[in-house]
Design a protein around this motif. Structure first.
Motif, PDB file in Angstrom:
ATOM      1  N   GLU A  99      -0.959 -28.568   4.400  1.00 25.12           N
ATOM      2  CA  GLU A  99      -1.637 -27.309   4.723  1.00 25.12           C
ATOM      3  C   GLU A  99      -1.751 -27.112   6.233  1.00 25.12           C
ATOM      4  O   GLU A  99      -1.601 -25.996   6.728  1.00 25.12           O
ATOM      5  CB  GLU A  99      -3.011 -27.243   4.050  1.00 25.12           C
ATOM      6  N   ARG A 154       1.729 -26.043   7.349  1.00 29.26           N
ATOM      7  CA  ARG A 154       2.002 -24.640   6.985  1.00 29.26           C
ATOM      8  C   ARG A 154       1.310 -23.684   7.952  1.00 29.26           C
ATOM      9  O   ARG A 154       1.902 -22.715   8.408  1.00 29.26           O
ATOM     10  CB  ARG A 154       1.527 -24.361   5.564  1.00 29.26           C
ATOM     11  N   ARG A 155       0.044 -23.957   8.248  1.00 29.00           N
ATOM     12  CA  ARG A 155      -0.721 -23.094   9.146  1.00 29.00           C
ATOM     13  C   ARG A 155      -0.088 -23.064  10.542  1.00 29.00           C
ATOM     14  O   ARG A 155       0.108 -21.999  11.130  1.00 29.00           O
ATOM     15  CB  ARG A 155      -2.172 -23.592   9.237  1.00 29.00           C
ATOM     16  N   ARG A 181       3.219 -21.130  10.627  1.00 32.12           N
ATOM     17  CA  ARG A 181       2.985 -19.679  10.589  1.00 32.12           C
ATOM     18  C   ARG A 181       2.470 -19.162  11.927  1.00 32.12           C
ATOM     19  O   ARG A 181       2.891 -18.110  12.400  1.00 32.12           O
ATOM     20  CB  ARG A 181       2.008 -19.336   9.470  1.00 32.12           C
ATOM     21  N   THR A 232       7.170 -16.815   9.921  1.00 29.82           N
ATOM     22  CA  THR A 232       7.856 -17.211   8.692  1.00 29.82           C
ATOM     23  C   THR A 232       8.979 -16.245   8.394  1.00 29.82           C
ATOM     24  O   THR A 232       8.911 -15.062   8.701  1.00 29.82           O
ATOM     25  CB  THR A 232       6.892 -17.218   7.478  1.00 29.82           C
ATOM     26  N   ASP A 235       9.340 -19.177   1.058  1.00 28.01           N
ATOM     27  CA  ASP A 235       7.979 -19.294   0.539  1.00 28.01           C
ATOM     28  C   ASP A 235       7.398 -20.629   0.998  1.00 28.01           C
ATOM     29  O   ASP A 235       7.645 -21.662   0.388  1.00 28.01           O
ATOM     30  CB  ASP A 235       7.999 -19.215  -0.987  1.00 28.01           C
ATOM     31  N   LEU A 236       6.632 -20.607   2.089  1.00 29.41           N
ATOM     32  CA  LEU A 236       6.035 -21.840   2.593  1.00 29.41           C
ATOM     33  C   LEU A 236       4.992 -22.403   1.639  1.00 29.41           C
ATOM     34  O   LEU A 236       4.629 -23.563   1.736  1.00 29.41           O
ATOM     35  CB  LEU A 236       5.380 -21.615   3.960  1.00 29.41           C
ATOM     36  N   ASP A 237       4.503 -21.582   0.724  1.00 32.48           N
ATOM     37  CA  ASP A 237       3.496 -22.057  -0.215  1.00 32.48           C
ATOM     38  C   ASP A 237       4.114 -22.809  -1.391  1.00 32.48           C
ATOM     39  O   ASP A 237       3.392 -23.405  -2.180  1.00 32.48           O
ATOM     40  CB  ASP A 237       2.648 -20.883  -0.728  1.00 32.48           C
ATOM     41  N   ASP A 268       7.045 -25.684  -2.994  1.00 30.24           N
ATOM     42  CA  ASP A 268       7.256 -27.119  -2.821  1.00 30.24           C
ATOM     43  C   ASP A 268       8.282 -27.325  -1.707  1.00 30.24           C
ATOM     44  O   ASP A 268       9.482 -27.326  -1.955  1.00 30.24           O
ATOM     45  CB  ASP A 268       7.740 -27.729  -4.142  1.00 30.24           C
TER      46      ASP A 268
END
Length: 92
Positions: free
Chosen positions: A12, A15-16, A19, A24, A29-31, A33
């Motif tokens: 997480e 990912r933050r 971004r 992105t 889709d970074l959310d 897998d």
């Protein structure tokens, strides 16, 4: 106590930072897998990864070796590298 104390750098967190720093790609889709996805497949080239590494270093108080950064290909590898550089929160 001064400085940062983090128990762990997580997916997480990555990912933050991705971004915030490099944005992105709409097709990615970074959310999902992404742990074992190649950064290039995720739309992050070397300059974006250098920016990401700089943000991680400033925020988490670690130093990531430039040679290591050129070898890292996946989020999993980057997370492991950061976590191996973190000072344990319960040190001492």
């Amino acid at each position: 106590m001064s400085g940062h104390e983090f128990a762990e750098f997580s997916l997480e967190d990555l990912r933050r930072i991705l971004r915030e720093g490099a944005g992105t790609d709409e097709a990615v889709d970074l959310d999902g897998d992404i742990l074992d996805s190649d950064f290039a497949e995720l739309g992050y080239e070397s300059l974006a990864l250098l920016e990401t590494a700089g943000r991680i270093e400033r925020e988490f108080g670690v130093t990531l070796d430039d040679d290591l950064l050129t070898e890292i290909r996946t989020p999993r590898a980057l997370i492991e590298a950061v976590n191996s550089s973190l000072v344990p929160a319960q040190a001492g």
